[in-house]
Write a protein that holds these residues in place. Structure first.
Motif, mmCIF file in Angstrom:
data_model
loop_
_atom_site.group_PDB
_atom_site.id
_atom_site.type_symbol
_atom_site.label_atom_id
_atom_site.label_comp_id
_atom_site.label_asym_id
_atom_site.label_seq_id
_atom_site.Cartn_x
_atom_site.Cartn_y
_atom_site.Cartn_z
ATOM 1 N N ILE A 5 152.334 26.970 102.775
ATOM 2 C CA ILE A 5 153.171 27.166 103.955
ATOM 3 C C ILE A 5 154.107 28.349 103.685
ATOM 4 O O ILE A 5 154.838 28.350 102.699
ATOM 5 N N GLY A 6 154.095 29.336 104.534
ATOM 6 C CA GLY A 6 155.017 30.457 104.413
ATOM 7 C C GLY A 6 156.278 30.161 105.207
ATOM 8 O O GLY A 6 156.238 30.062 106.440
ATOM 9 N N LEU A 7 157.392 29.980 104.502
ATOM 10 C CA LEU A 7 158.660 29.640 105.156
ATOM 11 C C LEU A 7 159.520 30.899 105.265
ATOM 12 O O LEU A 7 159.735 31.597 104.274
ATOM 13 N N THR A 8 160.002 31.170 106.465
ATOM 14 C CA THR A 8 160.836 32.342 106.661
ATOM 15 C C THR A 8 161.905 32.048 107.715
ATOM 16 O O THR A 8 161.944 30.978 108.308
ATOM 17 N N GLY A 9 162.763 33.013 107.937
ATOM 18 C CA GLY A 9 163.855 32.875 108.906
ATOM 19 C C GLY A 9 164.878 33.957 108.625
ATOM 20 O O GLY A 9 164.890 34.552 107.554
ATOM 21 N N GLY A 10 165.751 34.182 109.571
ATOM 22 C CA GLY A 10 166.770 35.204 109.398
ATOM 23 C C GLY A 10 167.819 34.792 108.380
ATOM 24 O O GLY A 10 167.899 33.631 107.970
#
Length: 203
Positions: A5-10
């Motif tokens: 799972i690729g987790l990202t966010g600002g």
């Protein structure tokens, strides 16, 4: 094959908190920011190339990268930022692949702040998870956590995907705009979904 799972966010969205909860639930966690910190510690693999590229002014007395000086340089000079990225990104990617090869859990969460901006990691992941919150909350959290000025936070946001662009590319979204309990509930729900995915032979 492990589900990734690729987790990202600002900046300030709560990526680290979400990843910590996934870890408590048993997921393997690989954090690109943590790898970057290790690479820029004293004797880290990135220190000599950074010193050669930028000089001793961005190296602290303890031999680690002076993050304040480097941030100031990188955000005032686009060329300098690209040079720093040309040093760090390949090393981070190499270490990410090494850690992924050792994952023993049913699924792993790869935390990459610039997952969508660089595109380098998309070939490694099966799903994109975005941690989302209003931009005003991003700014206040980042200012409080990292002791950055509002302008410094906005400088970081300027090189990240726009919020709507990030959400448009997400397979899954966690809305982190209220309590830690609410965040935990959403992570637990996705944890079960990811376990179900991971146990299918053709995920």
């Amino acid at each position: 094959m492990t589900l990734i799972i690729g987790l990202t966010g600002g900046i300030g969205s709560g990526k680290t908190k979400a990843a910590d909860i996934f870890k408590q639930l048993g997921a393997g966690i690989i954090d690109a920011d943590q790898i970057a910190h290790e690479l820029t510690h004293p004797d880290g693999k990135a220190i000599d190339p950074i010193r050669k590229m930028f000089g001793d002014g961005v190296i602290g007395e303890d031999g680690s990268m002076n993050r304040v000086a480097m941030r100031k340089l990188a955000f005032s000079d686009t060329t300098a930022r690209h040079k720093l990225e040309s040093i760090l990104h390949p090393l981070i990617y190499q270490e990410t692949q090494r850690q992924l090869s050792r994952i023993q859990s049913e699924y792993a969460v790869l935390v990459v702040p610039l997952l969508l901006e660089t595109g380098n990691y998309l070939q490694l992941i099966n799903r994109i998870l975005v941690i989302d919150c209003p931009e005003s909350l991003q700014i206040s959290r980042a200012m409080q956590r990292s002791k950055l000025s509002e302008q410094a936070v906005r400088d970081v946001m300027a090189i990240q995907c726009a919020r709507d662009e990030r959400l448009a590319q997400a397979n899954d979204v966690i809305v982190n705009d209220s309590s830690e309990e609410h965040l935990q509930q959403q992570v637990q729900k996705l944890h079960q979904i990811y376990l179900d995915f991971a146990r299918k032979p053709d995920f």
